[in-house]
Design a protein around this motif. Structure first.
Motif, short mmCIF file in Angstrom:
data_model
loop_
_atom_site.label_atom_id
_atom_site.label_comp_id
_atom_site.label_asym_id
_atom_site.label_seq_id
_atom_site.Cartn_x
_atom_site.Cartn_y
_atom_site.Cartn_z
N LEU A 40 0.82 -1.21 0.00
CA LEU A 40 0.00 0.00 0.00
C LEU A 40 0.86 1.26 0.00
N GLN A 41 0.41 2.26 -0.73
CA GLN A 41 1.01 3.60 -0.61
C GLN A 41 0.28 4.27 0.55
N VAL A 42 1.02 4.65 1.57
CA VAL A 42 0.42 5.30 2.73
C VAL A 42 0.93 6.74 2.80
N TYR A 43 0.23 7.53 3.60
CA TYR A 43 0.58 8.94 3.75
C TYR A 43 0.50 9.31 5.22
N ILE A 44 1.25 10.32 5.62
CA ILE A 44 1.17 10.79 7.00
C ILE A 44 0.10 11.87 7.09
N SER A 45 -0.66 11.86 8.16
CA SER A 45 -1.85 12.71 8.27
C SER A 45 -1.56 14.17 8.58
N GLU A 46 -0.42 14.45 9.18
CA GLU A 46 -0.10 15.83 9.55
C GLU A 46 1.41 16.00 9.59
N ILE A 77 11.81 16.93 9.29
CA ILE A 77 10.42 17.32 9.09
C ILE A 77 9.82 16.41 8.03
N ILE A 78 8.69 15.83 8.37
CA ILE A 78 7.92 15.03 7.42
C ILE A 78 6.60 15.78 7.24
N GLU A 79 6.39 16.31 6.05
CA GLU A 79 5.21 17.13 5.82
C GLU A 79 3.95 16.29 5.62
N GLU A 80 2.83 16.90 5.97
CA GLU A 80 1.52 16.27 5.81
C GLU A 80 1.38 15.68 4.40
N GLN A 81 0.85 14.49 4.33
CA GLN A 81 0.59 13.72 3.11
C GLN A 81 1.86 13.30 2.37
N THR A 82 2.99 13.26 3.09
CA THR A 82 4.20 12.68 2.51
C THR A 82 3.96 11.18 2.32
N PRO A 83 4.25 10.65 1.14
CA PRO A 83 4.03 9.22 0.92
C PRO A 83 5.07 8.36 1.61
N TYR A 129 14.86 10.99 18.89
CA TYR A 129 14.54 12.39 18.58
C TYR A 129 13.44 12.87 19.51
N LEU A 130 13.43 14.14 19.80
CA LEU A 130 12.36 14.78 20.54
C LEU A 130 11.29 15.18 19.53
N LEU A 131 10.07 14.75 19.78
CA LEU A 131 8.97 15.08 18.87
C LEU A 131 8.49 16.49 19.20
N ILE A 132 8.57 17.38 18.23
CA ILE A 132 8.18 18.78 18.41
C ILE A 132 6.75 19.00 17.95
N GLU A 133 6.39 18.38 16.83
CA GLU A 133 5.06 18.54 16.24
C GLU A 133 4.63 17.21 15.65
N GLY A 134 3.32 16.91 15.74
CA GLY A 134 2.80 15.69 15.12
C GLY A 134 2.48 14.58 16.10
N PHE A 135 2.13 14.94 17.31
CA PHE A 135 1.85 13.93 18.34
C PHE A 135 0.66 13.03 18.00
N THR A 136 -0.23 13.50 17.15
CA THR A 136 -1.40 12.70 16.79
C THR A 136 -1.34 12.25 15.33
N ALA A 137 -0.16 12.29 14.74
CA ALA A 137 -0.01 11.88 13.34
C ALA A 137 -0.42 10.42 13.18
N SER A 138 -1.17 10.16 12.12
CA SER A 138 -1.63 8.80 11.85
C SER A 138 -1.31 8.45 10.40
N ILE A 139 -1.65 7.23 10.03
CA ILE A 139 -1.38 6.73 8.69
C ILE A 139 -2.67 6.82 7.88
N LEU A 140 -2.54 7.37 6.68
CA LEU A 140 -3.68 7.47 5.77
C LEU A 140 -3.42 6.58 4.56
N VAL A 141 -4.51 6.08 3.97
CA VAL A 141 -4.42 5.30 2.73
C VAL A 141 -5.39 5.90 1.73
#
Length: 162
Positions: A40-46, A77-83, A129-141
């Motif tokens: 599957l191609q997945v994406y990060i939500s935020e 940094i992993i931007e929103e909807q990065t595959p 790593y210390l997580l600065i942003e994205g504590f609720t990031a999930s996987i999107l398909v």
């Protein structure tokens, strides 16, 4: 008028994507195997921002020893909807690679696979790593639901032929 333009843009953007949150319910509904998940191609939500700070007690710079002069900061940094791709499937854990050779761990949290943290820290690329942003990031398909055309016939019955 501004409101109308915003609604039209929101509608176009919203309809152009069929991204769904990946969770156990979706996996069960479509009976996705480990092999299916890994293809599957997945994406990060935020957006996800991570930072690693390393103290250098003493360093040599320009031929001189400079004690405590520098802290190395590595930021990812992993931007929103990065595959990304799922590389490990293990019970309630999915490891997703957004860059070859590295991965982030996501834990099943009932409604979604959420980025795995330990006291605000994540393991990435062999380091903590210390997580600065994205504590609720999930996987999107991406789910493309094809239209199903029904051919309905109303049968009136068949009388006996005489």
């Amino acid at each position: 008028m501004k409101y109308f333009i915003f609604v039209v843009i929101f509608f176009i953007v919203g309809c152009s994507s069929n991204l769904l949150v990946l969770n156990k319910e979706l996996i069960d509904k479509f009976n996705l195997s480990e092999e299916n998940l890994k293809s599957l191609q997945v994406y990060i939500s935020e957006d996800v921002e991570m930072r690693k700070i390393e103290d250098n007690d003493s360093i040599v710079k320009n031929g001189q020893i400079t004690p405590n002069a520098q802290k190395d900061v590595a930021e990812v940094i992993i931007e929103e909807q990065t595959p990304g791709v799922i590389i490990i499937v293990d019970e309630d854990i999915l490891a997703v690679s957004f860059k070859k050779g590295s991965a982030l761990i996501f834990n099943d949290q009932d409604a979604a696979y959420i980025i795995s943290t330990n006291d605000g820290k994540v393991n990435y690329d062999g380091a903590e790593y210390l997580l600065i942003e994205g504590f609720t990031a999930s996987i999107l398909v991406d789910a493309s639901f094809e239209e199903v055309f029904e051919n309905t016939q109303t049968i009136s019955g068949q009388p006996i032929e005489e």
